[in-house]
Design an enzyme around this catalytic site. Sequence first.
Site, mmCIF file in Angstrom:
data_model
loop_
_atom_site.group_PDB
_atom_site.id
_atom_site.type_symbol
_atom_site.label_atom_id
_atom_site.label_comp_id
_atom_site.label_asym_id
_atom_site.label_seq_id
_atom_site.Cartn_x
_atom_site.Cartn_y
_atom_site.Cartn_z
ATOM 1 N N CYS A 117 2.895 -10.949 11.585
ATOM 2 C CA CYS A 117 3.831 -10.113 12.341
ATOM 3 C C CYS A 117 3.553 -10.208 13.838
ATOM 4 C CB CYS A 117 3.717 -8.658 11.908
ATOM 5 S SG CYS A 117 3.870 -8.397 10.128
ATOM 6 N N LEU A 172 -4.071 -11.991 14.792
ATOM 7 C CA LEU A 172 -2.988 -11.999 13.813
ATOM 8 C C LEU A 172 -2.822 -10.602 13.234
ATOM 9 C CD1 LEU A 172 -4.815 -14.829 13.341
ATOM 10 C CD2 LEU A 172 -2.959 -15.272 11.759
ATOM 11 N N ASP A 173 -1.621 -10.063 13.346
ATOM 12 C CA ASP A 173 -1.263 -8.807 12.693
ATOM 13 C C ASP A 173 -0.535 -9.173 11.406
ATOM 14 O OD1 ASP A 173 -2.287 -7.417 14.874
ATOM 15 O OD2 ASP A 173 -0.374 -7.496 15.933
ATOM 16 N N ILE A 174 -1.021 -8.653 10.289
ATOM 17 C CA ILE A 174 -0.557 -9.119 8.980
ATOM 18 C C ILE A 174 -0.225 -7.928 8.084
ATOM 19 C CG2 ILE A 174 -1.218 -10.449 6.924
ATOM 20 C CD1 ILE A 174 -3.255 -11.918 8.800
ATOM 21 N N ASN A 183 -1.676 -13.036 21.134
ATOM 22 C CA ASN A 183 -0.954 -12.688 19.919
ATOM 23 C C ASN A 183 0.536 -13.007 20.063
ATOM 24 O OD1 ASN A 183 0.345 -11.380 17.759
ATOM 25 N ND2 ASN A 183 -1.125 -9.730 17.688
#
Length: 257
Positions: free
Chosen positions: A142, A129-131, A103
Site C-alpha cells: 500500500c 513497505l506498508d502492507i 515509501n
Amino acid sequence: MLQNRIMPCLLIKNTKLVKTIKFKNPAYVGDPVNAIKIFNEKEVDELLVMDISDKRALQGPDYQFIKTIAEECFMPVCYGGGITGIDQIKKILQIGIEKVSINSALLYNKTLVSQASGLFGSQCIVVALDIKKNWLGKYQICFDSGSKYLKTELGDYVQEMESLGAGELLINNIDREGTWNGFDIELIKLITSAVRIPVIAMGGAGKYDHIRDAIGPGKASAVAIGSMAVYQNKGMGVLVNFPKKEFLNEINSYKIN
C-alpha cells in the site's frame, strides 16, 4: 554476524509526537525532542523518525525539524517523510541523518532506489513497505497511508528493491500497527525468505515475546517499536521507555543467517 536491533519509532505530525492505530486517529503523545533526550539516556542504538504530517508529501521534508532531530540525537537516525528526490536525500544526509526511508515516491519512481544507493551507498537507503491483506487474504503493498495499492506480487517487489540497491527493508502491517497484538510472523517470514538484506519488522509489538517471535522464528534483523516505546502499556498513559539491557543482550544472542 549482524547484530539484532530494537529501535523506537517516533511518528511525527506537525512537529508533535503522535501515535496511531492502523494508520488512523493520531493521538498526541508529547514533544519528540523530550522523547529523544530520554532515548539518549537509555543508550538506544538506532532511532526511526517518520513524519506523517498531512501535507508532507506535497511540501517535502521539514529540514528545520530534521536538523533539530539530528542535533539532539546521540544515536544513528533513519528519517522518512516526504522524500521524493535525490536532492532531498542529499540534504537530509548532509544535515547529519544516517539513513533515509523511502515509501510513496516508489509508486511513481522506483529508480530512486538505485540512484540514491549509487550516489550515497545502499547502507543509507531503507525501503519502507506498508502492507495489508485484501478481502481474499492476499498481501498487498500500500501507499499513501493505505489508500493506493500495488498489483505487483510482494515477493517479486521486495526482490526488485533488493536488486535496485536497497540496504534494508522496513515492513509494516497496517492491520497490526498500534494494536499491541503482535507482529504478523507469516508476513515477516515471507519477506526474510525472499531477500538477503536486513528486514526491520514493524506493526504490532506489545510485549517481549512478540519481539522474540519476530527475530527468532521470523528471522527479522531488527524490530521497530512504536506504542511500546511511548506508552506504559496498552490503555495506559504516556511513558517513554525502552527494553532493558538483559533483554537486549538476549536478542543480540540470536543468530542471523
